[in-house]
Design a protein around this motif. Structure first.
Motif, PDB file in Angstrom:
ATOM      1  N   VAL A 115       0.836  -1.342  -0.084  1.00  0.00           N
ATOM      2  CA  VAL A 115      -0.105  -0.092   0.245  1.00  0.00           C
ATOM      3  C   VAL A 115       0.764   1.229  -0.106  1.00  0.00           C
ATOM      4  N   VAL A 116       1.997   1.303   0.906  1.00  0.00           N
ATOM      5  CA  VAL A 116       2.669   2.611   1.090  1.00  0.00           C
ATOM      6  C   VAL A 116       3.648   2.404  -0.344  1.00  0.00           C
ATOM      7  N   GLY A 117       4.132   1.384  -0.646  1.00  0.00           N
ATOM      8  CA  GLY A 117       4.948   1.412  -1.770  1.00  0.00           C
ATOM      9  C   GLY A 117       4.408   1.985  -3.045  1.00  0.00           C
ATOM     10  N   LYS A 118       3.346   1.657  -3.114  1.00  0.00           N
ATOM     11  CA  LYS A 118       2.706   2.490  -4.517  1.00  0.00           C
ATOM     12  C   LYS A 118       2.298   3.619  -4.483  1.00  0.00           C
ATOM     13  N   LEU A 119       2.202   4.331  -3.238  1.00  0.00           N
ATOM     14  CA  LEU A 119       1.794   5.606  -3.354  1.00  0.00           C
ATOM     15  C   LEU A 119       2.539   6.577  -4.320  1.00  0.00           C
ATOM     16  N   THR A 120       3.719   6.198  -4.312  1.00  0.00           N
ATOM     17  CA  THR A 120       4.936   6.785  -5.403  1.00  0.00           C
ATOM     18  C   THR A 120       5.221   6.156  -6.615  1.00  0.00           C
ATOM     19  N   THR A 121       4.731   5.121  -6.865  1.00  0.00           N
ATOM     20  CA  THR A 121       5.141   4.189  -7.919  1.00  0.00           C
ATOM     21  C   THR A 121       3.961   3.794  -8.941  1.00  0.00           C
ATOM     22  N   TYR A 122       2.890   3.994  -8.287  1.00  0.00           N
ATOM     23  CA  TYR A 122       1.640   3.721  -9.298  1.00  0.00           C
ATOM     24  C   TYR A 122       1.261   4.913 -10.228  1.00  0.00           C
ATOM     25  N   TYR A 123       1.099   4.411 -11.561  1.00  0.00           N
ATOM     26  CA  TYR A 123       0.645   5.673 -12.311  1.00  0.00           C
ATOM     27  C   TYR A 123      -0.479   4.972 -13.192  1.00  0.00           C
ATOM     28  N   PHE A 124      -1.416   5.848 -13.406  1.00  0.00           N
ATOM     29  CA  PHE A 124      -2.466   5.564 -14.191  1.00  0.00           C
ATOM     30  C   PHE A 124      -2.221   5.643 -15.730  1.00  0.00           C
ATOM     31  N   THR A 176      -1.418  15.486  11.405  1.00  0.00           N
ATOM     32  CA  THR A 176      -2.059  14.600  10.431  1.00  0.00           C
ATOM     33  C   THR A 176      -1.405  14.509   9.006  1.00  0.00           C
ATOM     34  N   PHE A 177      -1.281  15.769   8.541  1.00  0.00           N
ATOM     35  CA  PHE A 177      -0.747  15.887   7.365  1.00  0.00           C
ATOM     36  C   PHE A 177       0.857  15.666   7.159  1.00  0.00           C
ATOM     37  N   ALA A 178       1.519  15.857   8.769  1.00  0.00           N
ATOM     38  CA  ALA A 178       2.987  15.360   8.547  1.00  0.00           C
ATOM     39  C   ALA A 178       3.007  13.876   8.337  1.00  0.00           C
ATOM     40  N   ALA A 179       2.151  13.050   9.157  1.00  0.00           N
ATOM     41  CA  ALA A 179       2.068  11.759   8.896  1.00  0.00           C
ATOM     42  C   ALA A 179       2.136  10.986   7.672  1.00  0.00           C
ATOM     43  N   ILE A 180       0.733  11.889   7.029  1.00  0.00           N
ATOM     44  CA  ILE A 180       0.538  11.516   5.320  1.00  0.00           C
ATOM     45  C   ILE A 180       1.792  11.584   4.476  1.00  0.00           C
ATOM     46  N   GLY A 181       2.545  13.008   5.066  1.00  0.00           N
ATOM     47  CA  GLY A 181       3.622  13.097   4.281  1.00  0.00           C
ATOM     48  C   GLY A 181       4.757  12.193   4.457  1.00  0.00           C
ATOM     49  N   GLY A 182       4.770  11.603   5.661  1.00  0.00           N
ATOM     50  CA  GLY A 182       5.781  10.785   6.021  1.00  0.00           C
ATOM     51  C   GLY A 182       5.809   9.371   5.262  1.00  0.00           C
ATOM     52  N   LEU A 183       4.383   9.026   5.188  1.00  0.00           N
ATOM     53  CA  LEU A 183       4.033   7.947   4.241  1.00  0.00           C
ATOM     54  C   LEU A 183       4.499   8.037   2.817  1.00  0.00           C
ATOM     55  N   PHE A 184       4.400   9.122   2.377  1.00  0.00           N
ATOM     56  CA  PHE A 184       5.010   9.354   0.899  1.00  0.00           C
ATOM     57  C   PHE A 184       6.533   9.408   0.885  1.00  0.00           C
ATOM     58  N   TRP A 185       7.134   9.665   2.059  1.00  0.00           N
ATOM     59  CA  TRP A 185       8.634   9.652   1.758  1.00  0.00           C
ATOM     60  C   TRP A 185       8.906   8.222   1.893  1.00  0.00           C
ATOM     61  N   ALA A 186       8.422   7.681   3.082  1.00  0.00           N
ATOM     62  CA  ALA A 186       8.734   6.100   3.212  1.00  0.00           C
ATOM     63  C   ALA A 186       8.530   5.367   1.638  1.00  0.00           C
ATOM     64  N   SER A 187       7.303   5.686   0.904  1.00  0.00           N
ATOM     65  CA  SER A 187       7.188   5.329  -0.246  1.00  0.00           C
ATOM     66  C   SER A 187       8.285   5.551  -1.352  1.00  0.00           C
ATOM     67  N   LYS A 188       8.777   6.983  -1.194  1.00  0.00           N
ATOM     68  CA  LYS A 188       9.822   7.271  -2.121  1.00  0.00           C
ATOM     69  C   LYS A 188      11.131   6.407  -1.936  1.00  0.00           C
ATOM     70  N   ILE A 189      11.689   6.169  -0.738  1.00  0.00           N
ATOM     71  CA  ILE A 189      12.586   5.521  -0.532  1.00  0.00           C
ATOM     72  C   ILE A 189      12.393   4.070  -0.189  1.00  0.00           C
ATOM     73  N   ALA A 190      11.168   3.556  -0.200  1.00  0.00           N
ATOM     74  CA  ALA A 190      10.671   2.185   0.010  1.00  0.00           C
ATOM     75  C   ALA A 190      11.503   1.728   1.405  1.00  0.00           C
ATOM     76  N   ALA A 191      11.496   2.685   2.405  1.00  0.00           N
ATOM     77  CA  ALA A 191      11.735   2.028   3.720  1.00  0.00           C
ATOM     78  C   ALA A 191      11.669   3.188   4.743  1.00  0.00           C
ATOM     79  N   ALA A 192      11.975   2.834   5.882  1.00  0.00           N
ATOM     80  CA  ALA A 192      11.797   3.665   7.189  1.00  0.00           C
ATOM     81  C   ALA A 192      13.235   3.548   7.682  1.00  0.00           C
ATOM     82  N   ASN A 193      13.752   4.769   7.823  1.00  0.00           N
ATOM     83  CA  ASN A 193      15.295   4.514   8.390  1.00  0.00           C
ATOM     84  C   ASN A 193      15.643   5.717   9.236  1.00  0.00           C
ATOM     85  N   GLN A 194      16.756   6.034   9.667  1.00  0.00           N
ATOM     86  CA  GLN A 194      17.013   6.989  10.897  1.00  0.00           C
ATOM     87  C   GLN A 194      16.882   8.280  10.155  1.00  0.00           C
ATOM     88  N   GLY A 195      17.012   8.375   9.174  1.00  0.00           N
ATOM     89  CA  GLY A 195      17.267   9.811   8.423  1.00  0.00           C
ATOM     90  C   GLY A 195      15.831  10.319   7.962  1.00  0.00           C
TER      91      GLY A 195
END
Length: 425
Positions: free
Chosen positions: A192-201, A323-342
């Motif tokens: 779900v998170v991974g496809k936030l930035t990799t899915y295209y119509f 709320t929007f900070a959390a949503i933005g965090g999901l998109f960043w995690a999707s962009k790098i396909a991971a959650a890390n210390q940075g």
């Protein structure tokens, strides 16, 4: 014995003569046509009401300069990459705009976004929880964190700057604790998170269809608003004005759709971002809740005397920012396909605040729209991609972005002073 006293107001004729009288632009355009546009533009310049003009001009200059330096800047691939990359920062900037409208600041959004990504990774990957549920928990966690900050600010009376600075440090430590010794948890790129930035119509009808919906929706909204104003016998825009604006929007919308279809299609991330912008803009401009936020940004004491629950509004605004900070965090995690210390670190907080301010939201409260997030983040990400294409080092990127932010703040300050001089603030 009772004495009646009548207060006398002395009016300075010269001051009254020099005052800048605000006239509804819709009335000017209806009565004077093109001349009305010019009259209203001059009045805005004198009154310091620049709106989004500076940032639009700046964005055009950025595109012209970088395109002249490298023909790949406005290529379909680069435009699509910019559109996807800007969404994470843009989502967070939407939340920051709500806080800035109060005349406050939230320094914790970067750390909160990191917590969001870490929560999803730990719950879905480490503990095997359903990813949709993990995403929901992450977003709710952001809202709760924001509400906690809002409570200390609104109820206890601690300065928002200090509260959210403490939150920045606390939630950064909390994120590191969640990630554990390894410091990195990889996400499923097909999840779900991974496809936030990799899915295209990929169907060309998707991009063109969204463009058509945007254009038709704008026209109907403006036309119906005009009908309502005419029915109430108040100034309204003439039909030709609405048509011109609609045509301009159509050119940009269908132009963007064409570019997306030349690459991989319409990005899901951009669709979600636009939905958020439309929804939050409606809340701010068309609901009593939104009007209360603007009222608080104008004067807290006047709002309190008007019966507005200042504490509740403040807490809810910080909850929205979380709320929007959390949503933005999901998109960043999707962009790098991971959650890390940075996650949530580096220049993210700077870029989020800069996007809101560069887009036209005032640091002094009471002025701004969520669409400012789109303009501001487009400027920032366009600069970053343009410099990257030229192979310019990161330090120069920081300096240029900082200079743009400083220029914007200076313009905002000058605008406020000009408005006060013109009697409009």
């Amino acid at each position: 014995m009772t004495t009646d006293k009548t207060s006398t107001v002395v009016v300075n004729p010269e001051a009254a003569k020099g005052a800048d009288t605000a006239v509804d632009p819709r009335l000017l355009v209806r009565e004077q046509g093109l001349g009305g546009y010019l009259t209203e533009f001059k009045r805005k310049m004198r009154g310091g009401d620049l709106g989004s003009i500076p940032v639009v001009i700046g964005l055009i200059i950025i595109c012209v300069v970088f395109q002249s330096l490298n023909s790949e800047f406005l290529s379909a691939k680069n435009v699509s990459d910019i559109a996807v990359t800007m969404v994470a920062t843009g989502m967070m900037a939407v939340g920051i705009i709500f806080v800035l409208l109060l005349g406050e600041i939230d320094l914790s959004v970067g750390s909160v976004s990191g917590v969001s990504g870490a929560v999803v990774a730990v719950l879905s990957v480490t503990h095997g929880m359903n990813e949709w549920l993990a995403v929901l928990i992450a977003i709710v966690s952001g809202a709760v964190i924001g509400a906690i900050h809002g409570f200390f600010f609104a109820r206890i009376g601690a300065p928002a700057f200090a509260v959210t600075l403490a939150g920045l440090l606390f939630w950064l430590g909390f994120m590191l604790q969640l990630l554990g010794d390894t410091g990195t948890i990889n996400l499923d790129s097909d999840g779900v998170v991974g496809k936030l930035t990799t899915y295209y119509f990929s169907d060309v009808a998707a991009a063109y269809g969204l463009a058509a919906v945007a254009v038709i929706g704008y026209f109907l909204s403006a036309f119906l608003d005009t009908r309502r104003r005419e029915a109430a016998n108040i100034p309204s825009r003439p039909l030709v004005d609405i048509v011109v604006r609609t045509v301009v929007l159509a050119v940009f919308s269908f132009g963007a759709a064409f570019m997306f279809n030349q690459y991989r299609g319409l990005p899901l991330a951009l669709v979600l971002f636009l939905v958020v912008l439309v929804g939050t803009d409606f809340v701010l401009r068309r609901t009593s809740y939104g009007r209360k936020i603007f009222a608080l940004g104008g004067s807290v004491e006047a709002s309190r005397r008007a019966g507005i629950n200042v504490t509740a509004i403040r807490i809810s605004v910080f909850a929205i920012a979380g709320t929007f900070a959390a949503i933005g965090g999901l998109f960043w995690a999707s962009k790098i396909a991971a959650a890390n210390q940075g996650s949530g670190g580096g220049d993210l907080l700077m870029n989020v605040i800069a996007a809101a301010v560069i887009g036209g939201t005032s640091l002094f409260g009471g002025r701004g729209r969520t669409w400012n997030a789109l303009l501001g983040v487009m400027v920032i990400v366009s600069i970053q991609y343009g410099l990257a294409l030229e192979g310019i080092a990161t330090p120069i990127n920081y300096m240029i972005t900082g200079a743009v932010l400083l220029i914007t703040v200076v313009i905002d300050s000058i605008t406020r002073k000009t408005q006060k001089t013109a009697g409009r603030a």
